[in-house]
Design an enzyme around this catalytic site. Structure first.
Site, short mmCIF file in Angstrom:
data_model
loop_
_atom_site.label_atom_id
_atom_site.label_comp_id
_atom_site.label_asym_id
_atom_site.label_seq_id
_atom_site.Cartn_x
_atom_site.Cartn_y
_atom_site.Cartn_z
N ALA A 92 -56.44 -91.68 10.53
CA ALA A 92 -57.27 -92.88 10.60
C ALA A 92 -58.30 -92.67 11.71
CB ALA A 92 -56.42 -94.12 10.88
N GLN B 113 -59.30 -93.12 14.80
CA GLN B 113 -58.66 -93.70 15.99
C GLN B 113 -59.66 -94.29 16.98
OE1 GLN B 113 -55.06 -91.98 17.60
NE2 GLN B 113 -56.03 -91.75 19.60
N GLU C 119 -58.50 -92.50 25.56
CA GLU C 119 -59.18 -93.35 24.58
C GLU C 119 -58.73 -94.80 24.71
OE1 GLU C 119 -59.47 -89.60 21.48
OE2 GLU C 119 -58.17 -91.31 21.00
N HIS D 37 -56.86 -79.29 21.98
CA HIS D 37 -57.50 -78.50 23.03
C HIS D 37 -59.01 -78.38 22.79
CE1 HIS D 37 -53.64 -77.23 24.66
NE2 HIS D 37 -53.26 -76.99 23.43
N HIS E 241 -47.96 -91.89 21.15
CA HIS E 241 -47.15 -90.79 21.65
C HIS E 241 -47.56 -90.37 23.06
CE1 HIS E 241 -50.84 -88.97 20.48
NE2 HIS E 241 -50.46 -87.74 20.67
N ASP F 288 -59.63 -73.11 29.15
CA ASP F 288 -58.65 -74.18 29.31
C ASP F 288 -57.35 -73.62 29.87
OD1 ASP F 288 -57.08 -73.18 27.23
OD2 ASP F 288 -57.36 -74.89 25.91
N ALA G 21 -44.34 -81.95 24.82
CA ALA G 21 -45.31 -81.45 25.82
C ALA G 21 -45.19 -82.26 27.11
CB ALA G 21 -46.71 -81.44 25.23
N GLU G 22 -46.33 -82.73 27.64
CA GLU G 22 -46.32 -83.47 28.91
C GLU G 22 -46.34 -84.98 28.69
OE1 GLU G 22 -50.63 -84.08 28.01
OE2 GLU G 22 -48.96 -82.86 27.34
#
Length: 473
Positions: free
Chosen positions: A346, A348, A371, A21, A363, A117, A386-387
């Site tokens: 790592a 990412q 990204e 978040h 995931h 948020d 989650a979503e």
């Protein structure tokens, strides 16, 4: 009074606890700083802020300040209490401290807006008290926002649990989604999280505007529906894709990048389940063997398995047990020349942006999705919580830029299937090439949306102009 008028406009940003978040709002803060705003992040916490959070915050420009609010005490987690309700409780208990901090900002800055948020709508009353606009920062897909506004209607139409509904659910402007793939908190209509989600539709309509970390060209149907399908929905501003910039690091990732430098272009699949995703020991074994059987190069960010779940879960504190201890015997030796296994973390962004990376087993957390799109890397979608299943449906069923894993009746994705997905993503002549081509098209669309006079650039300028011209009574 004259001195206050000469101050730059100030925006208060209120993220929910958790690195996932925090990152989108810190990136939004950087964009505001580049447009001559000053910013303060007011961060609710239960006292468990991580080194990763501190690293992200310490990388902010000087015109962006941050304040950790006094930590609140939650006590033991109640039986069946999901992570969403726990976050809501942290924010709720932090409301007095939030009000105090906002009042102080109002007195010392030219406060132009309060942005929260998706968990922070209880703070809208403070914006009204201070005479400034309140905006919602929606850090995930417009598809989920569409579901939130549609949920009261679904609640009236369905008597059973959504996961038991045999036909796909048709959300306005979105690809049809199986009921079992709808966001996790609504999968039990008797629990507290469902009731909270049901109220979000009403709460979100109290905002002066909704800023969405997506872009028009990615979800045109969902944004059209948000504008036309419902009454009372505030103006929606797609300003994404907004991904982490810079390279705040908690762990040195240079070895991964050095290894990538030695690999052929687009030959490596990056395997990571995000900051909270874990697999069972059995599933971890199948994944290891699948990567080995695929014969493809890989970088795998491995975490210790969570033994209490059949497939995956979200939990905030990872086991201190060495995750390498759970790999199949001889795996590291057999794949020494094929791949690289790194524990826990790592870099990412740098890996996805590297020329040698050709695929992402993910995931499907929204930050990771964006990204991947920005860097044009096709996906093997392995959603966990989650979503993420909704995100996978968007990627695989609508945009067709990824393969979605199929879970067997025993709750596990088998090694042969994993090998097929990975090999198809990297080497696939027809299906794999189509995925790669479509993802490159999305990469170009994302860059265009953020460029000057692009769709996201225009929406960002629109909302910041509103704040810049705001004058409190």
């Amino acid at each position: 009074m004259e001195a206050a008028k000469q101050q730059p406009p100030h925006v208060a940003l209120i993220p929910s606890p958790g690195i996932g978040h925090l990152i989108p709002l810190t990136e939004f803060a950087k964009r505001l700083a580049h447009r001559n705003f000053s910013v303060t992040l007011l961060i609710p916490t239960d006292g468990s802020s991580s080194a990763a959070q501190r690293s992200v915050l310490d990388s902010l420009p000087k015109s962006v300040n941050y304040i950790f609010l006094p930590p609140v005490s939650l006590g033991d987690r109640a039986e069946g209490e999901g992570v969403e309700i726990r976050i809501v409780r942290i924010v709720t208990l932090s409301l007095p401290a939030l009000r105090h901090s906002l009042m102080a900002l109002s007195e010392s800055t030219r406060l132009a807006a309060i942005v929260v948020d998706l968990f922070g709508t209880d703070t809208f009353c403070f914006a009204t008290e201070l005479g400034v606009p309140a905006y919602l920062f929606f850090s995930t897909a417009a598809m989920l926002l569409s579901l939130i506004f549609y949920l009261p209607e679904l609640d009236k139409r369905f008597d059973c649990e959504y996961r038991h509904w045999p036909e796909p659910v048709e959300l306005p402007g979105c690809v049809p989604v199986q009921g079992r793939d709808l966001v996790a908190p609504i999968q039990n209509r008797k629990n507290e999280a469902y009731k909270w989600c049901l109220n979000l539709s009403r709460n979100y309509k109290l905002a002066d505007g909704i800023i969405v970390n997506s872009f028009l060209e990615l979800e045109p149907g969902a944004f059209k529906a948000l504008k036309e399908h419902w009454t009372g929905v505030p103006p929606v501003y797609p300003i994404g894709p907004q991904i982490q910039t810079g390279s705040p690091t908690v762990v040195d990732g240079s070895e991964c990048l050095k290894w990538l430098d030695q690999q052929p272009p687009h030959s490596v699949v990056f395997v990571s389940f995000g900051s909270g995703g874990t697999l069972s020991h059995r599933q971890l074994t199948e994944l290891a063997m699948g990567l080995e059987f695929s014969g493809q190069r890989f970088i795998w960010v491995i975490k210790s398995p969570h033994e209490d779940v059949a497939n995956a879960t979200f939990f905030s504190v990872h086991s201190m047990i060495n995750p390498f201890d759970f790999l199949p015997e001889g795996f590291l030796d057999r794949t020494r020349d094929l791949g690289m296994v790194v524990p826990s973390w790592a870099p990412q962004i740098q890996i996805l942006g590297h020329r040698s990376t050709g695929g992402f087993l993910s995931h499907c957390g929204w930050n990771s999705v964006l990204e991947s799109i920005v860097h044009g890397v096709p996906i093997v979608a392995w959603p966990l919580y989650a979503e993420q299943k909704m995100n996978a449906a968007l990627l695989c069923d609508d945009l067709k830029v990824g393969y979605r894993v199929k879970v067997e009746e025993n709750g596990v994705v088998g090694r042969d299937a994993i090998a097929g997905y990975v090999k198809g993503l990297i080497e696939g002549d027809e299906g794999g090439k189509l995925l790669r081509d479509r993802m490159r098209d999305l990469e170009d669309a994302a860059a265009k949306a953020l460029s000057e006079n692009g769709s996201s650039w225009k929406r960002f300028e629109e909302v910041t102009d509103i704040w810049r011209n705001h004058r409190r009574a």
